[in-house]
Design an enzyme around this catalytic site. Structure first.
Site, PDB file in Angstrom:
ATOM      1  N   HIS A  96       1.933  13.424  -9.887  1.00 25.53           N
ATOM      2  CA  HIS A  96       3.031  13.805 -10.466  1.00 25.53           C
ATOM      3  C   HIS A  96       3.549  15.371 -10.251  1.00 25.53           C
ATOM      4  CE1 HIS A  96       3.112   9.712 -12.041  1.00 25.53           C
ATOM      5  NE2 HIS A  96       4.305   9.829 -12.003  1.00 25.53           N
ATOM      6  N   GLY A  97       2.807  16.193 -10.318  1.00 27.48           N
ATOM      7  CA  GLY A  97       3.124  17.497 -10.037  1.00 27.48           C
ATOM      8  C   GLY A  97       2.012  18.496 -10.207  1.00 27.48           C
TER       9      GLY A  97
END
Length: 484
Positions: free
Chosen positions: A326-327
């Protein structure tokens, strides 16, 4: 190009008309039109990254054939070439600065200062999604599950089909490619169903998500105001609805748009906030990503077979990788690990597959036990979302600390936007009621009022459209998952 933009409102009907009325129902021309449209859709954001997308598509198109035709070590070499290339591009744009900064910080804590320079990189839109499209295709070729595509246009369309290009769902070659290669005819019922799903997606995004964002930002971004723990908890609850309606709203719009062109994409959400435990939540949230990790990471690692240690290890690895996907931020990693901790008791007690059917199936109301389980699961998920939203670990810990302080039981100071919150509460309640009524369907409006008289059905649709118009923001709001 944003789904909630004027540009898309012009783009979609033009492509729809060209696709069905001016291509002579010729499959080759239809696919070429969709591919050109998809490239235009992507380049509308930043044309420079279109070249990166085309390069990635072209390499895997060629390598897939090499893998299929090779044997032994050579086959594995071609497979690894594709995997390394795709992951290297993803790593460079998404994680390079994270690792450089973490490396420098780690040495700084032991008294060895290291001066490093980070790169001013722009994350290419949708790179995490289309990279996973290609990785699944290449892996399935390597495993012998599918044969390589002979037509470049067909493969390029599989990777870049505009409804799913920038935020999924993450498709599989075994599911989407046969639809691309099969002659398609206009289906009125399918198109109308697509419009209903589009309408519901826009309601979730424009009415719920964008207005929840206003409340959430007022609480979490306003550092000059000292909020109570109750205010932060309210903000976290609103963020739970913001991220759900933002992402599932995008998925509804994507699936609805695809239906207009004769495609059925993978279902990405299945009413996750009606889940009775965390395991059920993850079977119903971002389904295409969850099943991707299951099939290409979890099962190859051994899945739930073997010793308790192996099952625990694999579970933590999957949630860790999911957070990292996700990041490039420690907050996402902690969010993933926290969900693994939630999941662990279910795994150890072998109750992670206790709730496979939708709650209260065939009944109008849940039992008291089901209701309490849903509420507890929602609260646990909401607390985890705080790490997902926070800019850094310091902010996340500060927000969590405020929630678990004595001020949690005091009244929040939200006078500046009280009316907005109350009105939004009613809209969220409407959302929950409609989703509860349609929870056994593919999406909430699939059968709701469909068999009712027109004087009931059409006013309902008109009310939703008017609500979208009234609650829409002056400035179009980007989708949260565009950042991933």
């Amino acid at each position: 190009m944003l789904f909630n933009s004027v540009a898309f409102a012009i783009f979609l009907p033009i492509i729809f008309i060209l696709y069905w009325f001016l291509t002579g129902k010729n499959l080759r021309i239809q696919n070429v039109l969709l591919l050109i449209s998809s490239f235009f859709f992507y380049s509308y954001w930043d044309y420079r990254f279109l070249l990166l997308l085309i390069l990635s598509i072209s390499l895997d198109f060629v390598v897939a054939k090499k893998i299929h035709n090779a044997e032994g070590p050579k086959k594995r070499l071609w497979f690894l070439t594709s995997i390394i290339f795709n992951l290297a591009i993803l790593f460079f744009f998404k994680y390079f600065n994270f690792f450089i900064e973490s490396f420098s910080s780690a040495f700084g804590t032991i008294g060895i200062p290291i001066n490093v320079s980070i790169l001013n990189l722009i994350l290419p839109l949708g790179i995490s999604f289309y990279t996973f499209h290609e990785l699944s295709y290449i892996t399935d070729i390597y495993r012998g599950k599918v044969k390589p595509v002979e037509n470049y246009v067909d493969y390029a369309l599989f990777v870049s089909f505009f409804p799913l290009l920038v935020a999924g769902p993450i498709e599989r070659a075994t599911h989407l490619l046969p639809q691309i290669q099969k002659k398609r005819y206009f289906n009125y019922s399918q198109a109308v169903n697509g419009l209903r799903q589009l309408l519901w997606g826009y309601f979730k995004k424009v009415v719920i998500a964008d207005n929840c964002a206003e409340v959430v930002n007022s609480i979490f971004n306003n550092t000059s105001t000292s909020h109570t723990g109750s205010a932060y908890f309210i903000g976290a609850v609103f963020f739970s609805f913001q991220i759900y309606c933002d992402f599932s709203g995008y998925s509804d719009i994507a699936l609805g748009t695809a239906r207009l062109f004769g495609f059925e994409l993978l279902k990405n959400f299945n009413y996750p906030y009606f889940s009775r435990d965390i395991a059920e939540f993850w079977r119903r949230w971002h389904i295409s990503l969850t099943t991707w990790f299951r099939d290409y990471v979890y099962i190859p690692l051994g899945g739930n077979k073997g010793s308790t240690w192996i099952r625990v290890r694999n579970t933590f690895l999957i949630f860790l990788i999911s957070g990292f996907w996700h990041g490039a931020n420690w907050t996402f990693i902690v969010w993933g690990l926290l969900n693994a901790v939630y999941f662990l008791p279910l795994l150890l007690l072998k109750k992670n597959r206790s709730n496979l059917e939708i709650v209260a199936k065939g009944r109008n109301f849940p039992t008291l036990k089901e209701t309490l389980s849903i509420i507890i699961t929602f609260i646990l998920t909401t607390l985890a979302w705080i790490f997902f939203r926070a800019e850094n670990m310091t902010a996340a810990i500060s927000d969590i600390s405020a929630i678990f302080s004595p001020s949690l039981i005091t009244l929040p100071h939200l006078a500046s936007f009280t009316f907005n919150i109350y009105a939004l509460d009613v809209l969220i309640l409407l959302l929950l009621l409609i989703e509860w009524a349609g929870r056994e369907q593919n999406f909430a409006l699939e059968t709701l009022f469909v068999k009712s008289k027109r004087f009931i059905r059409w006013p309902f649709y008109i009310i939703i459209i008017i609500t979208i118009a009234i609650w829409s923001k002056d400035q179009q709001q980007q989708f949260i998952y565009f950042h991933f």
